[in-house]
Design an enzyme around this catalytic site. Structure first.
Site, PDB file in Angstrom:
ATOM      1  N   SER A  64       0.828  -1.213   0.000  1.00  0.00           N
ATOM      2  CA  SER A  64       0.000   0.000   0.000  1.00  0.00           C
ATOM      3  C   SER A  64       0.860   1.261   0.000  1.00  0.00           C
ATOM      4  O   SER A  64       2.000   1.264   0.471  1.00  0.00           O
ATOM      5  CB  SER A  64      -0.909   0.023   1.230  1.00  0.00           C
ATOM      6  OG  SER A  64      -1.751  -1.095   1.250  1.00  0.00           O
TER       7      SER A  64
HETATM    8  N1  SAM Z   1      -0.847  -4.545   4.074  1.00  0.00           N
HETATM    9  C1  SAM Z   1      -0.105  -4.874   2.884  1.00  0.00           C
HETATM   10  C2  SAM Z   1       1.266  -4.276   2.836  1.00  0.00           C
HETATM   11  O1  SAM Z   1       1.599  -3.459   3.703  1.00  0.00           O
HETATM   12  O2  SAM Z   1       2.019  -4.674   1.954  1.00  0.00           O
HETATM   13  C3  SAM Z   1      -0.848  -4.496   1.625  1.00  0.00           C
HETATM   14  C4  SAM Z   1      -1.780  -5.539   1.282  1.00  0.00           C
HETATM   15  S1  SAM Z   1      -2.429  -5.646  -0.333  1.00  0.00           S
HETATM   16  C5  SAM Z   1      -3.038  -4.045  -0.671  1.00  0.00           C
HETATM   17  C6  SAM Z   1      -3.875  -6.599   0.119  1.00  0.00           C
HETATM   18  C7  SAM Z   1      -3.570  -8.012   0.587  1.00  0.00           C
HETATM   19  O3  SAM Z   1      -4.786  -8.597   1.026  1.00  0.00           O
HETATM   20  C8  SAM Z   1      -3.022  -8.913  -0.510  1.00  0.00           C
HETATM   21  O4  SAM Z   1      -1.791  -9.447  -0.115  1.00  0.00           O
HETATM   22  C9  SAM Z   1      -4.090 -10.006  -0.635  1.00  0.00           C
HETATM   23  O5  SAM Z   1      -3.559 -11.281  -0.963  1.00  0.00           O
HETATM   24  C10 SAM Z   1      -4.714  -9.983   0.739  1.00  0.00           C
HETATM   25  N2  SAM Z   1      -6.074 -10.528   0.832  1.00  0.00           N
HETATM   26  C11 SAM Z   1      -7.103 -10.377  -0.047  1.00  0.00           C
HETATM   27  N3  SAM Z   1      -8.189 -11.034   0.414  1.00  0.00           N
HETATM   28  C12 SAM Z   1      -7.840 -11.625   1.601  1.00  0.00           C
HETATM   29  C13 SAM Z   1      -8.525 -12.439   2.536  1.00  0.00           C
HETATM   30  N4  SAM Z   1      -9.796 -12.817   2.364  1.00  0.00           N
HETATM   31  N5  SAM Z   1      -7.857 -12.850   3.639  1.00  0.00           N
HETATM   32  C14 SAM Z   1      -6.562 -12.495   3.838  1.00  0.00           C
HETATM   33  N6  SAM Z   1      -5.858 -11.733   2.976  1.00  0.00           N
HETATM   34  C15 SAM Z   1      -6.486 -11.292   1.860  1.00  0.00           C
END
Ligand code: SAM
Length: 220
Positions: A64
């Site tokens: 992000s």
């Molecule tokens: N917080 C992260 C960082 O600092 O790098 C950014 C995360 S990215 C924008 C969103 C993440 O949410 C992805 O890695 C994706 O695989 C995960 N994600 C999506 N749906 C999910 C779910 N149902 N449970 C857990 N993780 C999930």
């Protein structure tokens, strides 16, 4: 990995930029000043780490934007020692910022190889964080209740199960949108067993939340 004076200088410049964009919390800004964001980037791209931009990581996901990380970290309105659930560990950067804020963190990621990479990067914090692999779209009832839940992927709606995992006074910060591409940040505060205060805040663009209460359940 190295964290040189050049990296630190760029990081302080980024912190000033975030303060200029309206981030007030000293706790959040000093956590961002401490975490070497370039450690969460592929080596060849680390020169992008101190721009206030999101950046692609493996498996079609993103790390992000620093402003978004700071904004969500501020909105959860927590103090050191409190218990927080992050849904979407991704690169582990947001988790590191929350850990530098002194929180006790649970973080769940759907994509196992991403979680494994994040676990390596988060080794210095291993006593304060529990990393989990799986679908976090309905939270992690086993470790509830939480002082705050922070969701880092865009949801089609707010699952009741998530709200139920908040302590009274606790906050859920979650991007919610009618489409996969665009969301508004929502903040819910649990006022009592049954009452929640809802705030609809700024627009954002996150990758989609998948899983049972994510976009998968809508068949799209
Ligand atoms: N917080 C992260 C960082 O600092 O790098 C950014 C995360 S990215 C924008 C969103 C993440 O949410 C992805 O890695 C994706 O695989 C995960 N994600 C999506 N749906 C999910 C779910 N149902 N449970 C857990 N993780 C999930």
């Amino acid at each position: 990995m190295l964290d040189t004076a050049v990296h630190q200088g760029k990081r302080h410049k980024l912190v000033r930029e975030l303060a200029d964009k309206g981030i007030d919390s000293k706790t959040v800004l000093s956590a961002i000043a401490k975490v070497p964001r370039h450690w969460f980037f592929p080596k060849d791209f680390e020169h992008y780490a101190y721009r206030d931009d999101a950046f692609p990581i493996d498996f079609g996901q993103t790390i992000s934007q620093p402003y978004t990380v700071a904004y969500q970290s501020e909105l959860i309105d927590v103090t050191a020692g409190e218990k927080v659930l992050e849904i979407g560990t991704g690169s582990g950067y947001q988790a590191a910022v929350l850990l530098e804020m002194g929180l006790k963190l649970y973080s769940i990621e759907y994509v196992r190889p991403l979680l494994e990479q994040a676990a390596q990067r988060l080794k210095p914090y291993k006593n304060s964080v529990k990393l989990l692999n799986g679908d976090g779209s309905r939270g992690v009832p086993k470790y509830a209740p939480f002082d705050a839940i922070l969701v880092t992927a865009g949801a089609p709606a707010v699952a009741n199960e998530l709200l139920k995992q908040l302590k009274i006074g606790g906050k859920l910060v979650i991007p919610v949108g009618e489409t996969k591409e665009n969301q508004r940040m929502h903040r819910y505060t649990r006022m009592s067993e049954t009452k929640f205060h809802k705030e609809v805040l700024k627009p954002f663009r996150f990758v989609p939340l998948v899983g049972k209460s994510g976009w998968d359940s809508k068949g799209s």
